[in-house]
Design a protein around this motif. Structure first.
Motif, PDB file in Angstrom:
ATOM      1  N   ARG A   1     -23.782 -29.036  -3.949  1.00 55.44           N
ATOM      2  CA  ARG A   1     -23.411 -27.830  -4.702  1.00 55.44           C
ATOM      3  C   ARG A   1     -23.573 -26.599  -3.823  1.00 55.44           C
ATOM      4  NH1 ARG A   1     -23.313 -28.099 -10.515  1.00 55.44           N
ATOM      5  NH2 ARG A   1     -23.404 -30.270 -11.165  1.00 55.44           N
ATOM      6  N   SER A   2     -22.595 -25.729  -3.877  1.00 55.37           N
ATOM      7  CA  SER A   2     -22.617 -24.534  -3.030  1.00 55.37           C
ATOM      8  C   SER A   2     -23.743 -23.609  -3.453  1.00 55.37           C
ATOM      9  CB  SER A   2     -21.286 -23.788  -3.140  1.00 55.37           C
ATOM     10  OG  SER A   2     -20.200 -24.657  -2.906  1.00 55.37           O
ATOM     11  N   ASP A   3     -24.583 -23.213  -2.488  1.00 53.63           N
ATOM     12  CA  ASP A   3     -25.686 -22.304  -2.787  1.00 53.63           C
ATOM     13  C   ASP A   3     -25.195 -20.867  -2.858  1.00 53.63           C
ATOM     14  OD1 ASP A   3     -28.626 -22.306  -3.156  1.00 53.63           O
ATOM     15  OD2 ASP A   3     -28.557 -20.902  -1.492  1.00 53.63           O
ATOM     16  N   THR A   4     -24.196 -20.550  -2.053  1.00 58.17           N
ATOM     17  CA  THR A   4     -23.641 -19.192  -1.981  1.00 58.17           C
ATOM     18  C   THR A   4     -22.127 -19.291  -1.845  1.00 58.17           C
ATOM     19  OG1 THR A   4     -25.628 -18.364  -0.885  1.00 58.17           O
ATOM     20  CG2 THR A   4     -23.626 -17.043  -0.645  1.00 58.17           C
ATOM     21  N   ILE A   5     -21.397 -18.465  -2.598  1.00 54.14           N
ATOM     22  CA  ILE A   5     -19.932 -18.454  -2.511  1.00 54.14           C
ATOM     23  C   ILE A   5     -19.470 -17.026  -2.283  1.00 54.14           C
ATOM     24  CG2 ILE A   5     -17.757 -18.979  -3.683  1.00 54.14           C
ATOM     25  CD1 ILE A   5     -19.354 -20.993  -5.419  1.00 54.14           C
ATOM     26  N   MET A   6     -18.767 -16.818  -1.178  1.00 54.07           N
ATOM     27  CA  MET A   6     -18.229 -15.497  -0.856  1.00 54.07           C
ATOM     28  C   MET A   6     -16.769 -15.643  -0.453  1.00 54.07           C
ATOM     29  SD  MET A   6     -21.318 -13.926   1.453  1.00 54.07           S
ATOM     30  CE  MET A   6     -22.939 -13.570   0.755  1.00 54.07           C
ATOM     31  N   VAL A   7     -15.946 -14.707  -0.913  1.00 51.91           N
ATOM     32  CA  VAL A   7     -14.543 -14.656  -0.507  1.00 51.91           C
ATOM     33  C   VAL A   7     -14.355 -13.387   0.318  1.00 51.91           C
ATOM     34  CG1 VAL A   7     -12.149 -14.564  -1.274  1.00 51.91           C
ATOM     35  CG2 VAL A   7     -13.823 -15.905  -2.574  1.00 51.91           C
ATOM     36  N   VAL A   8     -13.867 -13.551   1.540  1.00 48.08           N
ATOM     37  CA  VAL A   8     -13.718 -12.424   2.463  1.00 48.08           C
ATOM     38  C   VAL A   8     -12.241 -12.204   2.769  1.00 48.08           C
ATOM     39  CG1 VAL A   8     -14.307 -11.507   4.741  1.00 48.08           C
ATOM     40  CG2 VAL A   8     -15.943 -12.958   3.505  1.00 48.08           C
ATOM     41  N   ARG A   9     -11.821 -10.961   2.696  1.00 43.03           N
ATOM     42  CA  ARG A   9     -10.452 -10.609   3.078  1.00 43.03           C
ATOM     43  C   ARG A   9     -10.489  -9.666   4.276  1.00 43.03           C
ATOM     44  NH1 ARG A   9      -5.615  -7.242  -0.013  1.00 43.03           N
ATOM     45  NH2 ARG A   9      -4.003  -7.784   1.501  1.00 43.03           N
ATOM     46  N   LEU A  10      -9.811 -10.054   5.340  1.00 44.25           N
ATOM     47  CA  LEU A  10      -9.651  -9.207   6.518  1.00 44.25           C
ATOM     48  C   LEU A  10      -8.237  -8.644   6.483  1.00 44.25           C
ATOM     49  CD1 LEU A  10     -11.284 -11.558   9.197  1.00 44.25           C
ATOM     50  CD2 LEU A  10     -12.379  -9.790   7.812  1.00 44.25           C
ATOM     51  N   ASP A  11      -8.137  -7.328   6.466  1.00 42.56           N
ATOM     52  CA  ASP A  11      -6.839  -6.656   6.320  1.00 42.56           C
ATOM     53  C   ASP A  11      -6.540  -5.852   7.587  1.00 42.56           C
ATOM     54  OD1 ASP A  11      -4.643  -5.143   5.670  1.00 42.56           O
ATOM     55  OD2 ASP A  11      -5.362  -4.584   3.679  1.00 42.56           O
ATOM     56  N   PRO A  12      -5.746  -6.422   8.506  1.00 41.62           N
ATOM     57  CA  PRO A  12      -5.439  -5.711   9.757  1.00 41.62           C
ATOM     58  C   PRO A  12      -4.605  -4.451   9.537  1.00 41.62           C
ATOM     59  CG  PRO A  12      -4.844  -8.045   9.895  1.00 41.62           C
ATOM     60  CD  PRO A  12      -5.154  -7.751   8.465  1.00 41.62           C
ATOM     61  N   LEU A  13      -3.789  -4.422   8.492  1.00 44.58           N
ATOM     62  CA  LEU A  13      -2.935  -3.257   8.259  1.00 44.58           C
ATOM     63  C   LEU A  13      -3.772  -2.025   7.905  1.00 44.58           C
ATOM     64  CD1 LEU A  13       0.027  -4.866   6.255  1.00 44.58           C
ATOM     65  CD2 LEU A  13      -0.043  -4.222   8.673  1.00 44.58           C
ATOM     66  N   ARG A  14      -4.807  -2.226   7.114  1.00 46.74           N
ATOM     67  CA  ARG A  14      -5.680  -1.102   6.731  1.00 46.74           C
ATOM     68  C   ARG A  14      -6.961  -1.055   7.562  1.00 46.74           C
ATOM     69  NH1 ARG A  14      -8.053  -0.753   2.103  1.00 46.74           N
ATOM     70  NH2 ARG A  14      -8.095  -2.974   1.625  1.00 46.74           N
ATOM     71  N   ASN A  15      -7.111  -2.021   8.474  1.00 46.82           N
ATOM     72  CA  ASN A  15      -8.339  -2.155   9.266  1.00 46.82           C
ATOM     73  C   ASN A  15      -9.553  -2.163   8.336  1.00 46.82           C
ATOM     74  OD1 ASN A  15      -9.804  -2.483  11.631  1.00 46.82           O
ATOM     75  ND2 ASN A  15     -10.136  -0.283  11.895  1.00 46.82           N
ATOM     76  N   ALA A  16      -9.502  -3.071   7.348  1.00 49.77           N
ATOM     77  CA  ALA A  16     -10.524  -3.106   6.299  1.00 49.77           C
ATOM     78  C   ALA A  16     -11.054  -4.520   6.103  1.00 49.77           C
ATOM     79  CB  ALA A  16      -9.946  -2.582   4.985  1.00 49.77           C
ATOM     80  N   LEU A  17     -12.253  -4.573   5.533  1.00 48.69           N
ATOM     81  CA  LEU A  17     -12.902  -5.845   5.214  1.00 48.69           C
ATOM     82  C   LEU A  17     -13.444  -5.769   3.797  1.00 48.69           C
ATOM     83  CD1 LEU A  17     -15.425  -7.809   7.410  1.00 48.69           C
ATOM     84  CD2 LEU A  17     -16.027  -7.218   5.061  1.00 48.69           C
ATOM     85  N   THR A  18     -13.141  -6.763   2.991  1.00 47.65           N
ATOM     86  CA  THR A  18     -13.662  -6.828   1.623  1.00 47.65           C
ATOM     87  C   THR A  18     -14.335  -8.174   1.417  1.00 47.65           C
ATOM     88  OG1 THR A  18     -11.840  -5.448   0.826  1.00 47.65           O
ATOM     89  CG2 THR A  18     -13.103  -6.657  -0.834  1.00 47.65           C
ATOM     90  N   MET A  19     -15.539  -8.146   0.841  1.00 43.31           N
ATOM     91  CA  MET A  19     -16.260  -9.382   0.536  1.00 43.31           C
ATOM     92  C   MET A  19     -16.614  -9.406  -0.945  1.00 43.31           C
ATOM     93  SD  MET A  19     -19.877 -10.803   2.047  1.00 43.31           S
ATOM     94  CE  MET A  19     -19.188 -11.119   3.672  1.00 43.31           C
ATOM     95  N   VAL A  20     -16.187 -10.451  -1.632  1.00 45.39           N
ATOM     96  CA  VAL A  20     -16.485 -10.634  -3.054  1.00 45.39           C
ATOM     97  C   VAL A  20     -17.436 -11.816  -3.193  1.00 45.39           C
ATOM     98  CG1 VAL A  20     -15.566 -11.101  -5.347  1.00 45.39           C
ATOM     99  CG2 VAL A  20     -14.223  -9.742  -3.718  1.00 45.39           C
ATOM    100  N   SER A  21     -18.603 -11.589  -3.780  1.00 49.09           N
ATOM    101  CA  SER A  21     -19.558 -12.664  -4.037  1.00 49.09           C
ATOM    102  C   SER A  21     -19.366 -13.195  -5.451  1.00 49.09           C
ATOM    103  CB  SER A  21     -20.993 -12.156  -3.864  1.00 49.09           C
ATOM    104  OG  SER A  21     -21.243 -11.794  -2.530  1.00 49.09           O
ATOM    105  N   ILE A  22     -19.369 -14.513  -5.578  1.00 48.07           N
ATOM    106  CA  ILE A  22     -19.237 -15.163  -6.887  1.00 48.07           C
ATOM    107  C   ILE A  22     -20.555 -15.869  -7.188  1.00 48.07           C
ATOM    108  CG2 ILE A  22     -17.934 -16.803  -8.289  1.00 48.07           C
ATOM    109  CD1 ILE A  22     -15.617 -16.516  -6.331  1.00 48.07           C
ATOM    110  N   PRO A  23     -21.301 -15.438  -8.218  1.00 47.26           N
ATOM    111  CA  PRO A  23     -22.544 -16.129  -8.562  1.00 47.26           C
ATOM    112  C   PRO A  23     -22.294 -17.622  -8.763  1.00 47.26           C
ATOM    113  CG  PRO A  23     -22.385 -14.069  -9.770  1.00 47.26           C
ATOM    114  CD  PRO A  23     -21.062 -14.261  -9.079  1.00 47.26           C
ATOM    115  N   ARG A  24     -23.181 -18.439  -8.241  1.00 44.81           N
ATOM    116  CA  ARG A  24     -22.935 -19.885  -8.208  1.00 44.81           C
ATOM    117  C   ARG A  24     -22.923 -20.528  -9.593  1.00 44.81           C
ATOM    118  NH1 ARG A  24     -28.430 -22.875  -6.067  1.00 44.81           N
ATOM    119  NH2 ARG A  24     -29.774 -22.221  -7.772  1.00 44.81           N
ATOM    120  N   ASP A  25     -23.515 -19.849 -10.599  1.00 45.24           N
ATOM    121  CA  ASP A  25     -23.528 -20.408 -11.957  1.00 45.24           C
ATOM    122  C   ASP A  25     -22.331 -19.963 -12.799  1.00 45.24           C
ATOM    123  OD1 ASP A  25     -25.879 -21.688 -11.360  1.00 45.24           O
ATOM    124  OD2 ASP A  25     -27.174 -20.175 -12.274  1.00 45.24           O
ATOM    125  N   THR A  26     -21.357 -19.273 -12.189  1.00 47.03           N
ATOM    126  CA  THR A  26     -20.176 -18.808 -12.924  1.00 47.03           C
ATOM    127  C   THR A  26     -19.416 -19.991 -13.511  1.00 47.03           C
ATOM    128  OG1 THR A  26     -19.971 -16.924 -11.420  1.00 47.03           O
ATOM    129  CG2 THR A  26     -18.029 -17.488 -12.726  1.00 47.03           C
TER     130      THR A  26
END
Length: 203
Positions: A1-26
């Protein structure tokens, strides 16, 4: 079972980084397995089912996955010479599952690998998994700040060696190097760390 779940988006057009954490009990729909906690997807069907579950839950295409063994986290932090974080409150607990003693005082501390694992795994406070996600995001910011320091760049070959040993991914080493180089250069004002909203359930 995953202890930690994160979704990361790297956006070269905006030179941006976004990380969304999903609680494992969702609670989510796991394809062909009904409603379960999202961290069960990896246990049932490995990374491919976890990717499909997370993608359908967020209604976003997931291009790649990285699975990090917790022992890899310990070695990565130790190779970097520790990670400095601001401990928000006293944290004391014995994690018998991980055979890990967590005993941290409030204030700024440079954590060893084992201490860092305790910091990101700790969930024995009033916020439970929500508080843990907040600490994980705090830790990820600290890791990124450490990676930005010039003295860390010389460690990159060894970090990739550790990654090869403890990481399961569908990306090549050059792909990971390219993404790490991009993420390291994103200005702080263009970095966003957020958590999926939600409320506590009864089980």
């Amino acid at each position: 079972r995953s202890d930690t779940i994160m979704v990361v988006r790297l956006d070269p057009l905006r030179n941006a980084l976004t990380m969304v954490s999903i609680p494992r009990d969702t609670q989510v729909q796991i394809p062909n397995n009904g409603t379960q906690k999202i961290n069960a997807a990896n246990a049932i069907g490995g990374p491919n089912l976890a990717v499909r579950t997370v993608g359908e839950f967020l209604q976003l295409p997931i291009d790649h996955y990285v699975v990090l063994n917790v022992h890899g986290l310990v070695e990565l932090v130790n190779e970097l010479g520790g990670i400095t974080v601001e401990i928000p409150k006293k944290m004391k607990y014995m994690d018998w599952t991980a055979k890990l003693k967590i005993d941290l005082e409030p204030g700024a501390h440079t954590l060893t690998g084992n201490q860092a694992m305790g910091f990101v795994r700790f969930r024995h406070d009033a916020l439970g998994d929500i508080g843990r996600v907040q600490r994980q995001q705090l830790f990820m910011r600290a890791v990124q700040q450490k990676a930005l320091s010039p003295e860390s760049w010389a460690h990159l070959p060894k970090l990739m060696e550790i990654a090869n040993q403890y990481i399961l991914t569908d990306m090549s080493v050059p792909d990971m190097m390219e993404m790490a180089t991009f993420a390291r250069a994103v200005p702080k004002e263009d970095q966003m760390f957020v958590m999926m909203p939600g409320t506590f359930a009864g089980n």
